[in-house]
Design a protein around this motif. Structure first.
Motif, short mmCIF file in Angstrom:
data_model
loop_
_atom_site.label_atom_id
_atom_site.label_comp_id
_atom_site.label_asym_id
_atom_site.label_seq_id
_atom_site.Cartn_x
_atom_site.Cartn_y
_atom_site.Cartn_z
N GLN A 22 66.90 37.19 24.22
CA GLN A 22 66.07 37.68 25.29
C GLN A 22 65.37 39.03 24.59
O GLN A 22 65.21 39.98 25.20
CB GLN A 22 66.80 38.22 26.59
N PHE A 78 59.95 39.44 27.00
CA PHE A 78 61.20 40.24 27.71
C PHE A 78 61.01 41.54 27.38
O PHE A 78 61.52 42.47 28.50
CB PHE A 78 62.42 39.67 27.05
N ARG A 95 67.65 35.66 35.84
CA ARG A 95 67.99 34.31 35.18
C ARG A 95 68.17 33.39 36.37
O ARG A 95 68.78 33.42 37.31
CB ARG A 95 69.07 34.30 34.49
N TRP A 123 63.24 32.45 33.45
CA TRP A 123 63.38 33.85 33.57
C TRP A 123 62.14 34.64 34.15
O TRP A 123 60.92 33.88 33.99
CB TRP A 123 63.42 34.37 32.17
#
Length: 372
Positions: A255, A260, A274, A300
């Motif tokens: 991630q 991210f 998640r 995500w």
């Protein structure tokens, strides 16, 4: 009675003392996943002294390793024999340990195709809440009968016991690999992934992402040379250079892709959620287009704290669940629970297991749920 090695004996004695006093213990290896789960409480119980490869039989595809052994050390050993952990466990900074890998139960991009951590667990040794060393399973699949405690430890977050050693099934590295790039919407990507999943293709990992309106699906193939080459010709797309794209798959695993890292910037939510849903779930009504992995099964999303209830309701409608994976400030206790509450009878089963393995409730108290 088995004579305990010195390192395990010292930990066992400390567990017995903590149980007698009702003192909570916080089990910790490399600390790479300290952000994951509820608040970390209790006295630190370090597992890193438990290191070393106990046994490795490349021809048998089995390795037995102490829990405090660095994950990178194990992977390097396997790579030397052309083998790997197919589920691609995340490292989160380079200090991950084998015990933490099992306790967290997290898997990387190949999870949907290769299986999860638990699928490769053959045996485990652990210290329970009474300081007793217990052994479950073995080094071959036929040793796993009845209630599979070895797999139970995967994802238990250290709440049932302190893992001292694990035996894992490993696999050879695939002979061939290719990554294909496609420009398409999320709906198109989900439709394609579902269609491809029903065909004899060497699918291994996928990642769909929307970056400033550029919507891209990356598809990784692994398998026999002939199968990978045939799939590339059949599927089309833009073939990527393996050496160039490999670091991106590693960043996806941990991630750490730019998507991210942009959490909390330019109006993007600071929490990382998640979402675990059926692969066939449609495009969901979310605060933003998600990053989609596992052929649609893992999504995500960056969101604000106020979006928590909406996210959980949306995911529940398609038969999934949502986890607050990284809070905006990982060092503070979020008002929102990290994991979805368990429903009966799962909640009762979890609590009964906890009582059996950790009667005094000293291991990682509150790590999964506030009262567990």
């Amino acid at each position: 009675m088995e004579t305990l090695p010195d390192g395990i004996k010292q930990i066992s004695e400390r567990i017995r003392a903590a149980a007698a006093a009702g003192t909570p213990l916080r089990i910790r290896g490399g600390g790479s996943k300290d952000f994951y789960g509820q608040t970390l409480v209790g006295e630190l119980l370090d597992t890193t002294p438990l290191q070393g490869i106990t046994a490795y039989e490349p021809s048998e595809l089995v390795v037995t390793v102490a829990a405090g052994t660095p994950l990178a050390e194990l992977e390097a050993l396997l790579a030397g024999s052309g083998q790997c952990l197919p589920f691609e466990p995340p490292h989160f900074g380079g200090h991950a340990t084998v015990g933490g890998m099992v306790a967290a139960g997290l898997s990387g991009p190949a999870r949907a195709s290769a299986g999860a951590v638990r699928d490769y667990m053959l045996g485990v040794k652990l210290l329970n809440g009474k300081g007793e060393l217990l052994t479950f399973g073995g080094q071959v699949m036929k040793n796993v009968a009845g209630y599979d405690v070895s797999r139970l430890m995967a994802g238990a977050m250290g709440t049932l016991g302190l893992i001292t050693e694990v035996s894992l099934k490993v696999l050879p590295v695939a002979p061939a690999e290719a990554t294909l790039k496609f420009e398409m919407s999320q709906a198109e990507a989900l439709q394609k992934l579902n269609a491809w999943g029903g065909q004899p293709l060497p699918l291994n990992a996928s990642c769909w992402v929307d970056v400033d309106g550029t919507r891209t699906l990356y598809l990784r193939l692994r398998g026999a040379v002939a199968a990978v080459e045939a799939a590339c010709r059949t599927l089309g797309g833009e073939r990527q250079d393996n050496a160039a794209v490999a670091p991106d798959w590693t960043l996806c695993r941990d991630q750490q892709l730019p998507w991210f890292l942009a959490r909390g910037q330019s109006g993007k939510g600071g929490d990382l959620w998640r979402l675990s849903v059926p692969q066939t779930a449609p495009v969901l009504d979310l605060p933003e287009p998600p990053l989609v992995e596992w052929h649609g099964a893992q999504r995500w999303v960056r969101a604000d704290a106020s979006d928590a209830q909406r996210l959980r309701q949306t995911v529940a409608l398609v038969g999934g669940h949502a986890t607050l994976f990284i809070a905006d400030d990982a060092n503070s206790t979020p008002a929102t629970a990290r994991f979805d509450a368990l429903k009966s009878p799962l909640d009762r089963i979890h609590r009964e297991l906890k009582k059996q393995f950790d009667p005094a409730g000293i291991f990682n108290r509150g790590r999964m749920y506030a009262d567990f």
